[in-house]
Design an enzyme around this catalytic site. Structure first.
Site, PDB file in Angstrom:
ATOM      1  N   ASP A  35      52.629  11.474  10.808  1.00 26.36           N
ATOM      2  CA  ASP A  35      52.575  11.089   9.398  1.00 26.36           C
ATOM      3  C   ASP A  35      51.972  12.191   8.536  1.00 26.36           C
ATOM      4  O   ASP A  35      50.748  12.375   8.497  1.00 26.36           O
ATOM      5  CB  ASP A  35      51.739   9.807   9.284  1.00 26.36           C
ATOM      6  CG  ASP A  35      51.647   9.323   7.854  1.00 26.36           C
ATOM      7  OD1 ASP A  35      50.812   8.431   7.578  1.00 26.36           O
ATOM      8  OD2 ASP A  35      52.392   9.840   6.994  1.00 26.36           O
ATOM      9  N   ASP A  44      56.592  13.294   2.992  1.00 22.57           N
ATOM     10  CA  ASP A  44      55.879  12.266   3.736  1.00 22.57           C
ATOM     11  C   ASP A  44      56.695  11.705   4.898  1.00 22.57           C
ATOM     12  O   ASP A  44      57.503  10.786   4.726  1.00 22.57           O
ATOM     13  CB  ASP A  44      55.503  11.135   2.777  1.00 22.57           C
ATOM     14  CG  ASP A  44      54.630  10.101   3.446  1.00 22.57           C
ATOM     15  OD1 ASP A  44      54.203   9.152   2.754  1.00 22.57           O
ATOM     16  OD2 ASP A  44      54.366  10.233   4.658  1.00 22.57           O
TER      17      ASP A  44
END
Ligand SMILES: C[C@@H](SC(=N)N)c1ccc(Cl)cc1
Length: 414
Positions: free
Chosen positions: A118, A302
């Site tokens: 992430d 992201d």
């Protein structure tokens, strides 16, 4: 007798660090008679030549103290030899490419968990033997009690909340962690005691490996470094790349840029990490074959977000070009026909005129109805967030370089 001679020859070869290994060969060229043996030498291709190491071996052989300069040189060489300059880990998509899971080894003996890498957060947390049993639902858990290298960080804790409302919290250990062949001997491993329903329901996801700035790590009282920040100085280059793919495995690579992973050139654009994210500013966008519109909306790259969240005006303009596309308050966002012909969405990188094109077929993200005719849109509004989010819907259309050395993002088609 022969075996003793072989043993002596092997010891001598090793003692002198020769780049050869003497091993008995089936084709001994000649035997001089009883008590003799002829050994065919084969180059040891794994041997790394090092003058200081060979000189030090001779000093050791004659039990002479190493001169200070030689001692320092040996230390430098040994340190470099121990570095693993690059790593590569395959990452596999879950259904609808909702997330991509990558195997990570934790502890001794290694416990392998599949984690969501992430770039939008900085905690490395895992389901664990400490996770409330009611919160575990098929995930693989890390058990520090079964790892000889686990060490609890007494008095340390963590708790994190994500933009989608999910959260988790727990305690902290250090342990050895390996990703794609790269090992951090003492990585902070945040073990979950509690996780929210969304994580419990995500049965194949065993935790997150944060790749944003360590400055936003939530461990208290002292923030801990991400895996990348721990390994960065050992890498050939302080970079990692994300090569996510639609419906098929891709790769996270560390320390190198694979020239075969992209087409054309990589266009770089500056990163603003003041909020801890890989934040950048696209130069604009185009919908289908429409005119390119210059914009300057702050965005983040992201990998931990599934969708492409854009300024409301852009999302609205996009769905105005989609037959059957509209905002559905019941669905909580824009929807469109699953088998329609949604237009591509292109975005600009830097002013160099570089474009990344997200194929229209990526925008029919996932069915919202059991009939499978209406899909939730892969493009949604970023209303209320404060920045746009280039999540997996956009990232899987590109080869992305996260360059910590130059604080920049690189984008290339593929
Ligand atoms: C930064 C990401 S969360 C993450 N990637 N761990 C994010 C923030 C806000 C919203 Cl609304 C959705 C996603």
């Amino acid at each position: 007798m022969q075996s003793n001679l072989v043993l002596i020859a092997a010891v001598l070869a090793l003692a002198n660090g020769l780049p050869w290994t003497s091993r008995p060969s089936n084709d001994i060229s000649k035997v001089d008679g009883p008590g003799t043996v002829s050994l065919k030498q084969v180059r040891n291709t794994n041997f790394v030549r090092s003058g200081p190491l060979q000189l030090a071996k001779i000093y050791h052989k004659y039990k002479a103290p190493l001169p200070n300069d030689l001692k320092a040189a040996v230390k430098r060489v040994r340190n470099n030899l121990s570095k693993r300059p690059t790593g590569s880990a395959e990452t596999k998509p879950e259904e609808n490419d909702v997330e991509y899971l990558t195997p990570v080894s934790i502890g001794t003996p290694p416990q392998v968990l599949n984690l969501d890498f992430d770039t939008g957060s900085s905690d490395f947390w895992v389901f664990s033997s400490e996770t409330s049993k009611s919160d575990v639902n098929g995930q693989t858990v890390y058990d520090p009690d079964k790892s000889s290298t686990a060490k609890e960080m007494e008095g340390y804790s963590w708790q994190i909340s994500y933009g989608d409302g999910s959260y988790s919290s727990g305690d902290v250990y250090t342990d050895t962690v390996t990703v794609g062949g790269l090992t951090v001997p003492s990585q902070a491993v945040e073990v979950a005691r509690r996780v929210s329903d969304a994580f419990t329901a995500d049965t194949n996801n065993d935790g997150l490996l944060g790749l944003a700035s360590s400055a936003i790590n939530t461990v208290d009282p002292v923030a801990q470094k991400t895996f990348f920040d721990n390994v960065k100085s050992d890498l050939d280059a302080p970079v990692f790349t994300a090569d996510l793919k639609a419906g098929t495995p891709g790769y996270y690579n560390f320390g190198f840029i694979d020239p075969n992973a992209y087409t054309g050139n990589i266009t770089y654009t500056p990163v603003d990490d003041s909020q801890g994210f890989w934040a950048w500013t696209p130069s604009g966008y185009a919908i289908g074959s429409g005119q390119f519109k210059n914009t300057s909306s702050l965005s983040i790259a992201d990998t931990g977000a599934s969708l492409l969240l854009l300024p409301s005006s852009v999302a609205k303009a996009y769905y105005a070009r989609v037959a059957g596309g509209h905002y559905d308050s019941t669905a909580g966002g824009y929807t469109l026909p699953c088998n329609g012909s949604a237009p591509d969405f292109s975005f600009g990188v830097a002013d160099a005129g570089a474009r990344i094109t997200v194929p229209g077929k990526y925008i029919a993200y996932a069915p919202t109805t059991s009939s499978g005719t209406i899909c939730f849109g892969g493009i949604q509004s970023d209303e209320g967030i404060g920045f746009s989010i280039y999540g997996d819907v956009a990232l899987k259309a590109a080869f992305v370089v996260f360059d910590a050395g130059n604080q920049q993002l690189g984008w290339a088609a593929k």
